[in-house]
Enzyme design. Structure first.
Site, PDB file in Angstrom:
ATOM      1  N   ASP A   1       0.831  -1.198   0.000  1.00 46.24           N
ATOM      2  CA  ASP A   1       0.000   0.000   0.000  1.00 46.24           C
ATOM      3  C   ASP A   1       0.873   1.259   0.000  1.00 46.24           C
ATOM      4  O   ASP A   1       1.693   1.462   0.901  1.00 46.24           O
ATOM      5  CB  ASP A   1      -0.891  -0.008   1.247  1.00 46.24           C
ATOM      6  N   ASP A   2       0.717   2.112  -1.024  1.00 43.30           N
ATOM      7  CA  ASP A   2       1.382   3.425  -1.116  1.00 43.30           C
ATOM      8  C   ASP A   2       2.893   3.333  -1.308  1.00 43.30           C
ATOM      9  O   ASP A   2       3.602   4.308  -1.026  1.00 43.30           O
ATOM     10  CB  ASP A   2       1.094   4.270   0.131  1.00 43.30           C
TER      11      ASP A   2
ATOM     12  N   CYS B   1      -6.440   4.281  -3.660  1.00 41.08           N
ATOM     13  CA  CYS B   1      -6.543   2.889  -3.223  1.00 41.08           C
ATOM     14  C   CYS B   1      -7.747   2.151  -3.798  1.00 41.08           C
ATOM     15  O   CYS B   1      -7.609   1.123  -4.466  1.00 41.08           O
ATOM     16  CB  CYS B   1      -6.611   2.824  -1.695  1.00 41.08           C
TER      17      CYS B   1
ATOM     18  N   LYS C   1      -5.510  -5.897   3.638  1.00 39.16           N
ATOM     19  CA  LYS C   1      -6.442  -4.801   3.338  1.00 39.16           C
ATOM     20  C   LYS C   1      -7.413  -5.201   2.228  1.00 39.16           C
ATOM     21  O   LYS C   1      -7.012  -5.789   1.233  1.00 39.16           O
ATOM     22  CB  LYS C   1      -5.627  -3.567   2.928  1.00 39.16           C
TER      23      LYS C   1
ATOM     24  N   HIS D   1     -10.834  -2.895   1.445  1.00 43.59           N
ATOM     25  CA  HIS D   1     -11.218  -1.545   0.997  1.00 43.59           C
ATOM     26  C   HIS D   1     -12.085  -1.566  -0.263  1.00 43.59           C
ATOM     27  O   HIS D   1     -11.963  -0.693  -1.120  1.00 43.59           O
ATOM     28  CB  HIS D   1      -9.973  -0.671   0.773  1.00 43.59           C
TER      29      HIS D   1
ATOM     30  N   HIS E   1       1.345   2.447   4.361  1.00 44.39           N
ATOM     31  CA  HIS E   1       0.380   3.534   4.459  1.00 44.39           C
ATOM     32  C   HIS E   1       0.510   4.213   5.822  1.00 44.39           C
ATOM     33  O   HIS E   1       0.822   3.561   6.825  1.00 44.39           O
ATOM     34  CB  HIS E   1      -1.031   2.970   4.276  1.00 44.39           C
TER      35      HIS E   1
ATOM     36  N   ASP F   1      -0.163  -0.469  -5.099  1.00 43.52           N
ATOM     37  CA  ASP F   1      -1.443  -0.069  -5.682  1.00 43.52           C
ATOM     38  C   ASP F   1      -1.359   1.259  -6.432  1.00 43.52           C
ATOM     39  O   ASP F   1      -2.196   1.545  -7.298  1.00 43.52           O
ATOM     40  CB  ASP F   1      -2.544  -0.040  -4.621  1.00 43.52           C
ATOM     41  N   HIS F   2      -0.379   2.104  -6.123  1.00 46.13           N
ATOM     42  CA  HIS F   2      -0.161   3.368  -6.833  1.00 46.13           C
ATOM     43  C   HIS F   2       1.142   3.964  -6.326  1.00 46.13           C
ATOM     44  O   HIS F   2       1.874   3.332  -5.552  1.00 46.13           O
ATOM     45  CB  HIS F   2      -1.337   4.341  -6.621  1.00 46.13           C
TER      46      HIS F   2
ATOM     47  N   LYS G   1       0.925  10.036  -5.417  1.00 44.26           N
ATOM     48  CA  LYS G   1      -0.416   9.524  -5.131  1.00 44.26           C
ATOM     49  C   LYS G   1      -1.472  10.604  -5.354  1.00 44.26           C
ATOM     50  O   LYS G   1      -1.305  11.764  -4.969  1.00 44.26           O
ATOM     51  CB  LYS G   1      -0.473   9.040  -3.680  1.00 44.26           C
TER      52      LYS G   1
END
Length: 804
Positions: free
Chosen positions: A261-262, A301, A360, A362, A516, A568-569, A593
């Site tokens: 994540d991130d 996300c 996660k 989401h 994150h 994810d990004h 992001k």
């Protein structure tokens, strides 16, 4: 002295006459149980509600296998001093007491007369037809159909059928050639079992030859146990060896998908970072394939993960909005991935894979109530879920008063229950005129219950208590979740999933909470990097990746597991605490992001390892996407992608294996929520990669490289710039997008813009209108949808094993 078995009480007793079975035959008929004649003696006994084992003698009528699961009783053998007899079986509709007494005849005082009448009674005809004389039920291990016994080869008879079972239901079976006269299992109800076979499990899946001597029992002759056990062990080893051989020869691998994540592409050593230690992730790059032009379908996300799961742009599934909301804002929102979308988990599940997601999610949870879980991962093909149904964010920082709140909450709920019970008891007493208490007191207690609940609920207005929670399957295990322990717990869950399913194909989606914000990091990694808390968290994440890879290798799954790692990004540039950077670094790429056009927001790592199948150390600089995971996974597992909708991803296997040198993506479209910001074109006959920007965000403050004043760059409004004509870059010459091209600097400027415009118009014709899931009507807090692990609003709990 003979031993009798009293069917009514399930008690074995020493008596001179065995008379209780006649007395209890009525109960046997009601319960559809077996009745033992008096010349049999009990050698073992189990509960009436459990499976039992019987030795069935010559010409014994038995009910069909499915009817025998709910039988109860004992294991019987011949009594040494008695002549051979039949073991009676009674079944059929239950009898009333009166009709049962009439069927049994007048009662007699003599035990012997009762025994004579019972023994001489005609045997009832079985519903499924007689079982051959050589057939004997020797074992029934469990009344549930998923379990069963084993089969043993019997000497002195020709070989019988030993059909194959799927890998998930392997049982020991006797080796031997197939007899063309024997039917394949499973048997239909009422069919005859082969004469040379003996039934040994309630599922009726396998057959093995029977003994010539039907009166033999494993309990009456201990000498038969040794060859029986040896034959079973040999046969079991044979089946397991065959299963492993088939598993090894099966070209379909296990699949482990790791999504961080991130994570910024510049945070990893294999992508050029020389100040951050990520040896385990770098190992994947050395042992596999590295994608250097790997792209996310969205810079936030929720939409990015929906595209990852479905292989489709978020605009197609509706995981966007026309306003400012770009993610699912709360766990009590009705938003979620539409149920008509097909994920890679649903595809591989149809191919016999076990699927799980750790971490996660989401993608939503509830629709109409706090427990309907309409958007739970199991609705999209995942067999197992452990993790956060929402996301980690700033308010999920570990609360130092968490344990005290849990204790106070438990005490408060107990007091509230006592007051409520007292109010109810007084009200009932007044209504029944048992006591005389003023109704004012009853109303006061009821009002007190309401006030206590209301003030308790409002005291936990922070979303920490309602969004930051952990679930196992459909059960909440921590509310609020302990983010500091979550990483280690999720690793343990992932390793356990690998171990449980190592003998069958599986897909594991390991979705990190790292890196994150708020970056909860264990003490072992605090201060280990030169980049503050963010660097420490990245290095802890790399350590967890290494543990997961070690588990795959130690379980012997290394060469048969397809491992994929990405983010994810892009990294979150605006995540700062004063001058301390809490977000990632995106290397040479502009933006981060939240920015859909600039590559810093959507260019992510892409690392793939499959030893022996993919070349080690290969680097591919062709445009690829997270949406490619679904068609690639489908190709790996033999599944098919949905044909009733547009799939934007492409199968990566030919490119990864070196069978082709060009990506199948000619055009890639970059959306910021529902607005298209940029477009990428990779011509078939050129080495250029053209990037066209129609909308770009306005950085604040002026001259900065991100939107520090708004934390995230918006998609629409006054803080974006619309370009007409659009900005044009050639990423093959200018990957950081620093110098836009024009007619004076690029002779193909007009031709490129014209071709891109035509592709955009064609693409828009394929985008069908759908309901936007992130619109304010769905994507807002509904208090009745708040998840709760107790009685609302007393929802605090911790069911995790702290010693684990």
């Amino acid at each position: 002295m003979p031993v009798s078995y009293c069917c009514k009480t399930s008690i074995v007793a020493e008596t001179t006459n065995s008379g209780c079975c006649a007395q209890d035959e009525l109960l046997l008929q009601k319960r559809e149980l077996y009745q033992k004649p008096p010349i049999l003696r009990t050698v073992s006994s189990k509960s009436l509600r459990k499976e039992a084992a019987y030795t069935v003698e010559k010409a014994l009528p038995l009910p069909p296998p499915q009817a025998s699961r709910d039988r109860g009783g004992s294991t019987f053998v011949h009594h040494p001093s008695k002549a051979p007899c039949y073991l009676r079986a009674t079944w059929g509709p239950p009898l009333s007491r009166r009709s049962a007494r009439e069927a049994a005849g007048p009662r007699r005082r003599s035990t012997e007369s009762r025994l004579t009448r019972v023994t001489a009674a005609p045997r009832p005809a079985p519903q499924a037809g007689p079982v051959p004389a050589c057939l004997r039920l020797i074992h029934s291990a469990n009344k549930q159909a998923l379990h069963g016994g084993g089969w043993e080869q019997q000497p002195g008879t020709p070989p019988c059928v030993c059909p194959e079972l799927p890998a998930r239901r392997r049982r020991a079976c006797a080796p031997g050639s197939r007899s063309p006269q024997q039917p394949r299992a499973p048997r239909a109800p009422g069919s005859r079992v082969p004469v040379c076979a003996r039934l040994a499990e309630t599922t009726g899946a396998l057959y093995a030859p029977e003994l010539d001597e039907p009166s033999w029992s494993p309990l009456s002759s201990a000498g038969h146990w040794l060859p029986t056990c040896l034959a079973t062990l040999v046969c079991l080893c044979s089946v397991l060896h065959t299963g492993r051989s088939r598993r090894a020869e099966d070209g379909r691998p296990n699949i482990v998908l790791i999504l961080v994540d991130d994570l910024g592409i510049g945070d990893l050593g294999c992508y050029g970072n020389t100040t951050m230690r990520t040896p385990n992730i770098d190992r994947i790059a050395r042992e596999g394939v590295q994608l250097t032009h790997h792209l996310s379908a969205a810079p936030m996300c929720t939409p990015s993960r929906s595209a990852f799961l479905t292989g489709r742009y978020p605009i197609r599934s509706g995981m966007v909005s026309s306003g400012t909301d770009r993610i699912i804002n709360t766990l009590s929102a009705r938003s979620g991935l539409p149920l008509n979308e097909t994920t890679f988990a649903a595809i591989v599940k149809k191919q016999g894979y076990r699927t799980g997601i750790i971490g996660k999610w989401h993608q939503g949870l509830n629709c109409f109530s706090q427990s309907d879980h309409c958007h739970h991962p199991d609705a999209y093909g995942f067999d197992y879920f452990y993790g956060m149904p929402y996301t980690l964010y700033d308010r999920c920082w570990p609360d130092p008063s968490r344990q005290a709140e849990l204790a106070v909450g438990a005490g408060m709920f107990f007091c509230l229950q006592m007051v409520a019970v007292a109010a109810l008891a007084i009200a009932v007493g007044n209504l029944g005129r048992l006591v005389r208490v003023p109704w004012v007191l009853v109303l006061f207690l009821a009002f007190l219950v309401f006030l206590l609940g209301y003030f308790w609920y409002t005291s936990f207005a922070s979303s920490l208590y309602w969004d930051c929670l952990l679930m196992r399957q459909h059960d909440i295990t921590q509310q609020p979740g302990d983010a500091g322990r979550a990483g280690a717990t999720m690793l343990k869950e992932a390793v356990s999933f690998l171990d449980r399913h190592r003998e069958e194909p599986f897909l594991l989606f390991y979705s990190f909470l790292h890196v994150h914000t708020p970056l909860p990091t264990t003490e072992d990694f605090l201060g280990t990097s030169g980049h503050g808390l963010y660097g420490d968290n990245v290095q802890e994440m790399d350590f967890l990746v290494g543990k997961l890879l070690d588990a795959i290798d130690n379980l012997g799954l290394r060469n048969h597991t397809f491992v994929y790692l990405t983010s994810d990004h892009g990294g979150h540039l605006e995540a700062r605490l004063g001058q301390l950077q809490l977000g990632g670094w995106n290397g040479i790429y502009k933006g981060g992001k939240g920015m859909a056009g600039w590559d810093g927001g959507i260019r992510v790592p892409g690392l793939i390892r499959w030893p022996g199948k993919l070349p080690a150390g290969r680097v591919i600089d062709e445009p690829t996407s997270l949406m490619d995971v679904l068609p690639t996974v489908a190709a790996l597992t033999g599944g098919t992608v949905p044909e009733d909708r547009v799939i934007d991803g492409r199968n990566l296997l030919p490119l990864l294996r070196g069978e082709v040198q060009r990506s199948e993506h000619e055009f890639l479209f970059h959306y910021c929520s529902a607005q298209l910001h940029a477009l990428r074109w990779r011509p078939r006959n050129s080495d250029s990669v053209w990037k066209v920007h129609y909308v770009t965000p306005v950085f604040q403050p002026p001259g900065a490289g991100a939107c520090y004043e708004t934390v995230y760059c918006p998609c629409t409004g006054p803080l974006v710039t619309h370009h007409d004509p659009p900005l044009l870059f050639d990423l093959s010459r200018d990957p950081s997008e620093s110098t836009p091209l024009g007619r004076g600097t690029e002779p193909r400027y007009d031709a490129v813009l014209a071709r891109v415009a035509a592709a955009l118009a064609e693409h828009r014709r394929t985008v069908l209108p759908v309901e936007f899931q992130l619109q304010p009507g769905l994507n807002r807090d509904h208090f009745w949808l708040k998840p709760c692990c107790g009685v609302f609003p007393f929802c605090l709990c911790d069911k995790e094993d702290r010693g684990a």
